[in-house]
Design an enzyme around this catalytic site. Structure first.
Site, short mmCIF file in Angstrom:
data_model
loop_
_atom_site.label_atom_id
_atom_site.label_comp_id
_atom_site.label_asym_id
_atom_site.label_seq_id
_atom_site.Cartn_x
_atom_site.Cartn_y
_atom_site.Cartn_z
N LYS A 1 -4.41 -5.68 -11.70
CA LYS A 1 -4.21 -7.00 -10.87
C LYS A 1 -4.03 -8.27 -11.61
O LYS A 1 -3.06 -9.11 -11.03
CB LYS A 1 -5.50 -7.08 -9.82
CG LYS A 1 -5.43 -6.11 -8.89
CD LYS A 1 -6.60 -6.20 -8.10
CE LYS A 1 -6.72 -5.15 -6.82
NZ LYS A 1 -7.86 -5.24 -6.05
N ARG B 1 -0.79 -10.98 -11.36
CA ARG B 1 -0.84 -12.38 -11.27
C ARG B 1 -0.14 -13.12 -12.28
O ARG B 1 0.37 -14.20 -11.86
CB ARG B 1 -2.53 -12.89 -11.63
CG ARG B 1 -3.18 -12.44 -10.34
CD ARG B 1 -4.58 -13.29 -10.29
NE ARG B 1 -5.34 -12.95 -9.33
CZ ARG B 1 -6.65 -13.72 -8.99
NH1 ARG B 1 -7.01 -14.80 -10.09
NH2 ARG B 1 -7.27 -13.64 -7.99
N GLY C 1 -0.98 0.76 5.68
CA GLY C 1 -2.38 1.20 5.11
C GLY C 1 -3.56 0.64 5.83
O GLY C 1 -3.51 -0.15 6.79
N TYR C 2 -4.56 0.66 5.16
CA TYR C 2 -6.03 0.48 5.56
C TYR C 2 -6.07 -0.90 5.98
O TYR C 2 -6.51 -1.05 7.24
CB TYR C 2 -7.01 0.85 4.73
CG TYR C 2 -8.47 0.68 5.02
CD1 TYR C 2 -9.07 1.37 6.15
CD2 TYR C 2 -9.23 -0.18 4.51
CE1 TYR C 2 -10.28 1.30 6.63
CE2 TYR C 2 -10.54 -0.45 5.16
CZ TYR C 2 -11.03 0.25 6.01
OH TYR C 2 -12.47 0.15 6.28
N HIS D 1 -17.50 -0.16 -10.23
CA HIS D 1 -17.34 -1.10 -9.30
C HIS D 1 -18.76 -1.55 -8.65
O HIS D 1 -18.97 -2.54 -8.30
CB HIS D 1 -16.06 -1.01 -8.43
CG HIS D 1 -14.81 -1.01 -9.08
ND1 HIS D 1 -13.64 -0.54 -8.29
CD2 HIS D 1 -14.41 -1.04 -10.31
CE1 HIS D 1 -12.60 -0.65 -9.16
NE2 HIS D 1 -13.02 -0.96 -10.29
N GLY E 1 -3.33 -3.06 5.69
CA GLY E 1 -2.04 -3.65 5.85
C GLY E 1 -1.77 -3.36 7.59
O GLY E 1 -1.30 -4.36 8.01
N GLY F 1 3.22 -2.33 2.76
CA GLY F 1 2.21 -1.52 2.90
C GLY F 1 1.54 -1.64 4.11
O GLY F 1 0.35 -1.54 4.40
#
Length: 314
Positions: free
Chosen positions: A139, A143, A13-14, A271, A16, A10
């Site tokens: 996520k 994990r 990406g933003y 969020h 990455g 990635g």
């Protein structure tokens, strides 16, 4: 001691792209996964070529070609995944399960940093509201796969990217600062954490050869950037030389606003609720399972929000 070889997944990406640059700047042999799915996205192609010019190695690989993932992983010591977890962009969190399998099969990786970079999912996953909890649940699934496979890890909890949360004074949209009026969540006095994205990348790379962060969470909570929304607004007003009209949004009204929104915006609202009404970035003490970035790496001169906001106060 030789610096670890790093594979960034990635990398265009933003976050990455910043991680790739930080890895190169800190002297790590840096590999960037070049996925054929990039297709005709000329900007990403040119970015990859610019990485190559700066010294990065491009490695062909695809999530649809498992062997290519294993081959890419075998070339490095550390894997960092920076694929997007934001629903308003591409949302690819569970793609990492294939990457976990590849790392397990390769057997040579001494550290894996999965795509997190937000709030600590272990603290919020069981509490998060729908529909935004999908991000945290996915996520946590990753994990669990990492830990079940006994893969050494570091989780990065970077909290609020400045470009998303500070530049617009934490408004839902747009990403420019408001000109006349600002929406304040509740009384505006819940503390959040705002971090410049290149600082996130710098701290991330600092961890990969550090035994103090092995199998722990790195919390990026630079003390001078722990601010309430009202403090953030006041900093902008001082720099801009003008006062904004404050519109205070009660908890009830904020939650009620979700009903007429599409799924992606509902995820965003939920969020924001956890951040600005419940304080999930700051409402806990870091325990033995984690470390704080600015404590571990005081040599990093992180960007204060006053400095960051000078660029948006014109």
């Amino acid at each position: 001691m030789a610096k670890s070889k790093v594979l960034v997944v990635g990398g265009t990406g933003y976050i990455g792209r910043r991680i790739v640059k930080a890895s190169l700047e800190q002297g790590h042999p840096t590999y960037v996964l070049q996925r054929p799915e990039i297709g005709l996205d000329i900007e990403k192609v040119q970015m990859l070529l610019s990485f190559k010019k700066e010294g990065a190695h491009l490695v062909e690989g695809s999530f649809s070609d498992y062997k290519s993932l294993v081959d890419a992983v075998k070339r490095v010591d550390v894997v960092i995944c920076a694929m997007s977890g934001a629903h308003m962009r591409s949302h690819n969190i569970l793609f990492q399960l294939k990457l976990v399998e590849a790392i397990k099969e390769a057997g040579n990786v001494k550290r894996f940093l999965p795509s997190e970079f937000g709030m600590d999912v272990a603290r919020i996953a069981g509490h998060a509201m729908e529909p935004g909890r999908v991000t945290f649940d996915e996520k946590m699934t990753v994990r669990k796969a990492i830990e079940d496979a006994n893969i050494p890890f570091t989780y990065i909890s970077a909290n609020g990217f400045a470009g998303w949360f500070a530049c617009n004074l934490s408004q839902m949209a747009p990403l420019f600062p408001p000109k006349d009026k600002v929406r304040i969540y509740g009384d505006g006095n819940v503390k959040a954490v705002f971090v410049e994205e290149y600082d996130v990348a710098t701290y991330t790379i600092k961890t990969i050869d550090d035994p103090r962060t092995l199998n722990k969470t790195l919390y990026i909570r630079p003390p001078e950037n722990i601010l309430t929304q009202r403090q953030l607004v006041e900093k902008w007003e001082k720099l801009a030389g003008k006062e904004l009209e404050k519109i205070f949004i009660s908890e009830e009204d904020f939650l009620a606003s979700m009903k007429d929104l599409d799924f992606i915006m509902q995820v965003g609202v939920s969020h924001f609720y956890h951040i600005f009404y419940e304080g999930f970035m700051t409402n806990f003490e870091i325990g033995e399972e984690g470390e704080e970035a600015s404590d571990l790496y005081p040599e990093v001169k992180y960007t204060r929000m006053e400095e960051y906001m000078k660029n948006i106060s014109v």
